[in-house]
Design a protein around this motif. Structure first.
Motif, short mmCIF file in Angstrom:
data_model
loop_
_atom_site.label_atom_id
_atom_site.label_comp_id
_atom_site.label_asym_id
_atom_site.label_seq_id
_atom_site.Cartn_x
_atom_site.Cartn_y
_atom_site.Cartn_z
N ILE A 1 0.85 -1.29 -0.01
CA ILE A 1 0.07 0.03 -0.17
C ILE A 1 1.03 1.15 0.05
CG2 ILE A 1 -1.65 1.40 1.28
CD1 ILE A 1 -3.04 -1.28 2.30
N ILE A 2 0.68 1.85 -1.11
CA ILE A 2 1.50 3.31 -1.08
C ILE A 2 0.75 4.44 -0.92
CG2 ILE A 2 2.91 4.69 -2.73
CD1 ILE A 2 3.89 1.84 -2.43
N VAL A 3 1.08 5.07 0.03
CA VAL A 3 0.46 6.27 0.84
C VAL A 3 0.88 7.66 0.25
CG1 VAL A 3 -0.67 7.37 3.04
CG2 VAL A 3 -0.09 4.88 2.81
N ASP A 4 0.19 8.52 -0.10
CA ASP A 4 0.74 9.87 -0.71
C ASP A 4 0.04 10.85 0.62
OD1 ASP A 4 1.46 12.27 -1.76
OD2 ASP A 4 0.05 12.10 -3.43
N THR A 5 0.62 11.76 1.16
CA THR A 5 0.30 12.83 2.11
C THR A 5 0.37 13.99 2.11
OG1 THR A 5 2.45 12.69 3.20
CG2 THR A 5 1.07 10.82 4.08
N THR A 6 0.35 14.95 2.74
CA THR A 6 0.51 16.29 2.93
C THR A 6 1.85 16.76 3.65
OG1 THR A 6 -0.70 16.40 4.90
CG2 THR A 6 -1.88 16.92 2.94
N SER A 7 2.08 17.82 3.66
CA SER A 7 3.50 18.32 4.28
C SER A 7 3.31 19.03 5.47
CB SER A 7 4.10 19.38 3.41
OG SER A 7 3.87 19.22 2.04
N MET A 8 2.79 18.01 6.38
CA MET A 8 2.55 18.55 7.89
C MET A 8 2.55 17.39 8.97
SD MET A 8 -1.45 19.66 8.23
CE MET A 8 -1.65 20.58 6.46
N PHE A 9 2.84 17.62 10.19
CA PHE A 9 2.89 16.80 11.25
C PHE A 9 1.36 16.98 11.76
CE2 PHE A 9 7.27 17.09 10.81
CZ PHE A 9 8.02 15.72 11.06
N SER A 10 0.35 16.39 10.93
CA SER A 10 -1.00 16.51 11.51
C SER A 10 -1.37 15.05 12.20
CB SER A 10 -1.78 16.58 10.26
OG SER A 10 -1.75 15.43 9.39
N VAL A 11 -2.37 14.92 12.79
CA VAL A 11 -2.59 13.76 13.55
C VAL A 11 -2.71 12.64 12.46
CG1 VAL A 11 -4.51 12.67 14.90
CG2 VAL A 11 -3.80 15.00 15.47
N LEU A 12 -3.20 12.75 11.35
CA LEU A 12 -3.37 11.86 10.48
C LEU A 12 -2.29 11.50 10.03
CD1 LEU A 12 -4.79 9.85 8.34
CD2 LEU A 12 -5.14 11.87 6.80
N ASN A 13 -1.19 12.29 9.67
CA ASN A 13 -0.02 11.96 9.10
C ASN A 13 0.92 11.36 10.22
OD1 ASN A 13 -0.55 12.86 6.56
ND2 ASN A 13 0.69 14.77 6.91
N LEU A 14 0.69 11.63 11.29
CA LEU A 14 1.56 11.03 12.51
C LEU A 14 0.97 9.62 12.72
CD1 LEU A 14 1.63 13.84 15.18
CD2 LEU A 14 3.65 12.74 14.03
N ALA A 15 -0.37 9.25 12.46
CA ALA A 15 -1.04 7.97 12.62
C ALA A 15 -0.53 7.15 11.18
CB ALA A 15 -2.39 8.13 12.39
N LEU A 16 -0.45 7.60 10.24
CA LEU A 16 0.09 7.06 8.93
C LEU A 16 1.52 6.67 9.19
CD1 LEU A 16 -1.53 9.37 6.25
CD2 LEU A 16 -2.24 6.79 6.93
N LEU A 17 2.69 7.67 9.74
CA LEU A 17 4.04 7.44 9.91
C LEU A 17 3.91 6.17 10.57
CD1 LEU A 17 5.28 10.97 10.48
CD2 LEU A 17 5.07 9.50 8.41
N ASP A 18 3.29 6.38 11.91
CA ASP A 18 3.07 5.03 12.90
C ASP A 18 2.90 3.55 12.24
OD1 ASP A 18 4.07 6.59 14.90
OD2 ASP A 18 2.13 6.41 16.07
N ILE A 19 1.75 3.63 11.40
CA ILE A 19 1.51 2.32 10.85
C ILE A 19 2.45 1.77 9.59
CG2 ILE A 19 -0.33 3.15 9.13
CD1 ILE A 19 -1.88 0.77 10.09
#
Ligand code: ATP
Ligand code: MG
Length: 270
Positions: A127-145
């Motif tokens: 699964i390849i995930v494209d994100t945004t450029s900020m340490f948002s709650v969603l991005n932190l959760a994505l980094l963790d998983i």
């Protein structure tokens, strides 16, 4: 017959600046993995301003909004029929498009999006995930998983480099295995007065992989809706993208229970 369950590798593209190539490179990584025969899902979690549907000329029936609704109604339901297929000359992968309307993003909880990923990782090799450029709650959760985080940078202006340094240092505080974070430089030879060696010195570490600037190839690929690794033009940038994928597929890495317990997100939500 029951569907085969796997524990797919999640590769997330993250940066601390916009327009560094997260979307272009994540699309090409998904395409190259699919070309090699892996089952691939590409997720556009730039919820408000996602570009994957535009770069691939998709006309989705369902988006992440529908997938979140479905999984909230039935956590065990199969989401695969709700994904959008991208196909070109025998190569195909599935896409989770961003919401149709910007305001839908406000109603999507990070927890539900993570549940969608957990459901789908049982069915896809990658699964390849494209994100945004900020340490948002969603991005932190994505980094963790994520199994692997590609932290993308470019060398253009001083504030970009300052933010790259802050972002890189912050990522290193998350207690992930050092092999999980891969520092990748894009557009390495774009016009700038800043020397690469100075950036490496500021960051305190070398780049894991370097991709060159090729404005014409990148623009033509986006204009045509055909990823670089599929369009038959074997440019230097295409070869570097293939090489990046080869390095990733040779070095599988799984998040351990210890890292999950130490994660930054788990500390925030404790
Ligand atoms: N290696 C490259 N050489 C030349 N142009 C590139 C390269 N990589 C990306 N680009 C161009 O840079 C622009 C931004 O790329 P992209 O949309 O992938 O960045 P992004 O990080 O996803 O941006 P955003 O933060 O806005 O979502 C696009 O026009 C793309 O064609
Ligand atoms: Mg993008």
């Amino acid at each position: 017959m029951a569907e085969e369950q796997i524990n797919g590798v999640i590769i997330t593209f993250f940066s601390t600046a916009s327009a560094v190539g997260k979307t272009l490179i994540s699309i090409n990584m998904a395409s190259e993995l699919a070309r090699e025969g892996y089952s691939v899902c590409l997720a556009d979690f730039d919820l408000q301003f996602g570009d994957i549907r535009n770069y691939l000329r998709l006309n989705p029936e369902y988006t992440i909004t529908d997938l979140c609704d479905r999984i909230k109604a039935d956590s065990g339901s199969s989401l695969m029929p709700m994904l959008t297929t991208y196909a070109y000359e025998g190569v195909a992968f599935q896409v989770i498009p961003n919401p149709n309307k910007l305001e839908e993003a406000y109603n999507l909880s990070p927890e539900t999006i993570i549940d969608v990923l957990k459901n789908l990782r049982m069915q896809y090799d990658y699964i390849i995930v494209d994100t945004t450029s900020m340490f948002s709650v969603l991005n932190l959760a994505l980094l963790d998983i994520s199994t692997i985080v590609t932290f993308l940078g470019i060398v253009d202006f001083i504030p970009t480099i300052k933010n790259m340094k802050i972002g890189n240092e912050t990522l290193r505080t998350l207690n992930y295995d050092s092999n999980k974070i891969r520092l990748v430089l894009n557009r390495s030879d774009s016009k700038t007065h800043i020397q690469l060696k100075d950036v490496v010195s500021i960051l305190g570490e070398d780049f894991y992989h370097i991709l060159h600037n090729d404005f014409i190839s990148a623009s033509e690929s986006i204009a045509s809706g055909i990823p670089l690794v599929l369009n038959g033009q074997d440019s230097e940038l295409t070869q570097e993208l293939r090489a990046l994928v080869a390095r990733y597929t040779n070095k599988g890495y799984q998040t351990t229970e210890t890292q999950k317990k130490n994660s930054w997100l788990s500390k925030i939500f404790r």
